[in-house]
Design a protein around this motif. Structure first.
Motif, mmCIF file in Angstrom:
data_model
loop_
_atom_site.group_PDB
_atom_site.id
_atom_site.type_symbol
_atom_site.label_atom_id
_atom_site.label_comp_id
_atom_site.label_asym_id
_atom_site.label_seq_id
_atom_site.Cartn_x
_atom_site.Cartn_y
_atom_site.Cartn_z
ATOM 1 N N CYS A 192 -9.352 -24.927 -15.523
ATOM 2 C CA CYS A 192 -8.238 -25.678 -16.092
ATOM 3 C C CYS A 192 -7.118 -24.724 -16.498
ATOM 4 N N ALA A 193 -5.898 -25.029 -16.077
ATOM 5 C CA ALA A 193 -4.737 -24.200 -16.425
ATOM 6 C C ALA A 193 -4.354 -24.368 -17.884
ATOM 7 N N LEU A 203 -14.018 -24.058 -17.156
ATOM 8 C CA LEU A 203 -14.488 -24.077 -15.779
ATOM 9 C C LEU A 203 -15.205 -25.400 -15.546
ATOM 10 N N ARG A 204 -15.070 -25.936 -14.331
ATOM 11 C CA ARG A 204 -15.753 -27.195 -14.051
ATOM 12 C C ARG A 204 -16.221 -27.270 -12.601
ATOM 13 N N CYS A 211 -9.279 -32.372 -16.216
ATOM 14 C CA CYS A 211 -10.193 -31.613 -17.051
ATOM 15 C C CYS A 211 -10.889 -32.558 -18.040
ATOM 16 N N PRO A 212 -12.216 -32.560 -18.076
ATOM 17 C CA PRO A 212 -12.914 -33.431 -19.017
ATOM 18 C C PRO A 212 -12.778 -32.956 -20.469
ATOM 19 N N GLY A 230 -6.152 -32.022 -18.974
ATOM 20 C CA GLY A 230 -5.120 -31.374 -18.170
ATOM 21 C C GLY A 230 -5.348 -31.661 -16.691
ATOM 22 N N ILE A 231 -4.272 -31.691 -15.929
ATOM 23 C CA ILE A 231 -4.402 -31.970 -14.496
ATOM 24 C C ILE A 231 -4.051 -30.772 -13.613
ATOM 25 N N GLU A 232 -3.647 -29.674 -14.201
ATOM 26 C CA GLU A 232 -3.354 -28.459 -13.436
ATOM 27 C C GLU A 232 -4.578 -27.554 -13.470
ATOM 28 N N TYR A 233 -4.880 -26.932 -12.331
ATOM 29 C CA TYR A 233 -6.034 -26.044 -12.260
ATOM 30 C C TYR A 233 -5.841 -25.034 -11.137
ATOM 31 N N ALA A 234 -6.675 -24.007 -11.182
ATOM 32 C CA ALA A 234 -6.751 -23.004 -10.119
ATOM 33 C C ALA A 234 -8.217 -22.884 -9.735
ATOM 34 N N TRP A 235 -8.484 -22.184 -8.636
ATOM 35 C CA TRP A 235 -9.852 -21.965 -8.201
ATOM 36 C C TRP A 235 -10.297 -20.587 -8.656
#
Length: 141
Positions: free
Chosen positions: A31-32, A37-38, A45-46, A50-55
């Motif tokens: 999650c940005a 981590l998910r 993100c639970p 948040g809706i922004e993320y990276a790998w």
């Protein structure tokens, strides 16, 4: 020839996970906003929504959190692979993933057994080639 593994087709949300696996890299979403981590891949993100993320790359090392051993093939792809150990793996980074273990680990699997990721090329029911991240005892490395 044995039956292909049943699998969902990758979508836009999961494609980066499968692309990394094809490169023999284990990744999860990070999650940005809050850094959580998910896994499995999710659009939100639970923890913080948040809706922004990276790998985020992972070590691929962990332990067996829980497991079961199945003595019945639940799909034709496993007909020649029973008994099979199916385990929830808790990675060093705290993320959990599900994996079937290699045949040599069926009789020795136990809670907190140290494991590491390896990658296996398989064919799905639809005939698509895919690389699966799987886990095995570190004794086998």
């Amino acid at each position: 020839m044995s039956a292909g593994r049943p699998m969902l087709e990758p979508g836009a949300l999961t494609e980066p996970f499968w692309a990394a696996a094809a490169r023999h890299e284990l990744v999860v979403q990070k999650c940005a906003s809050c850094g959580a981590l998910r896994h499995y891949p999710q659009p939100m993100c639970p923890d913080c929504h948040g809706i922004e993320y990276a790998w985020q790359p992972l070590s691929g090392r962990g332990t067996v959190y829980t497991f079961t051993v199945s003595h019945q093939a639940f799909h034709p792809a496993w007909r020649d692979r029973v008994p099979v150990a199916i385990a929830t793996i808790e990675l060093e980074e705290g993320v959990r993933m599900l994996s079937d273990l290699p045949a040599q680990d069926v009789d020795r699997v136990h809670i907190e057994m140290a494991v590491e990721v390896f990658f296996e090329d398989v064919v799905t029911e639809s005939g698509r080639a895919v690389t699966l991240p799987r886990f095995r005892s570190v004794e086998d490395s």
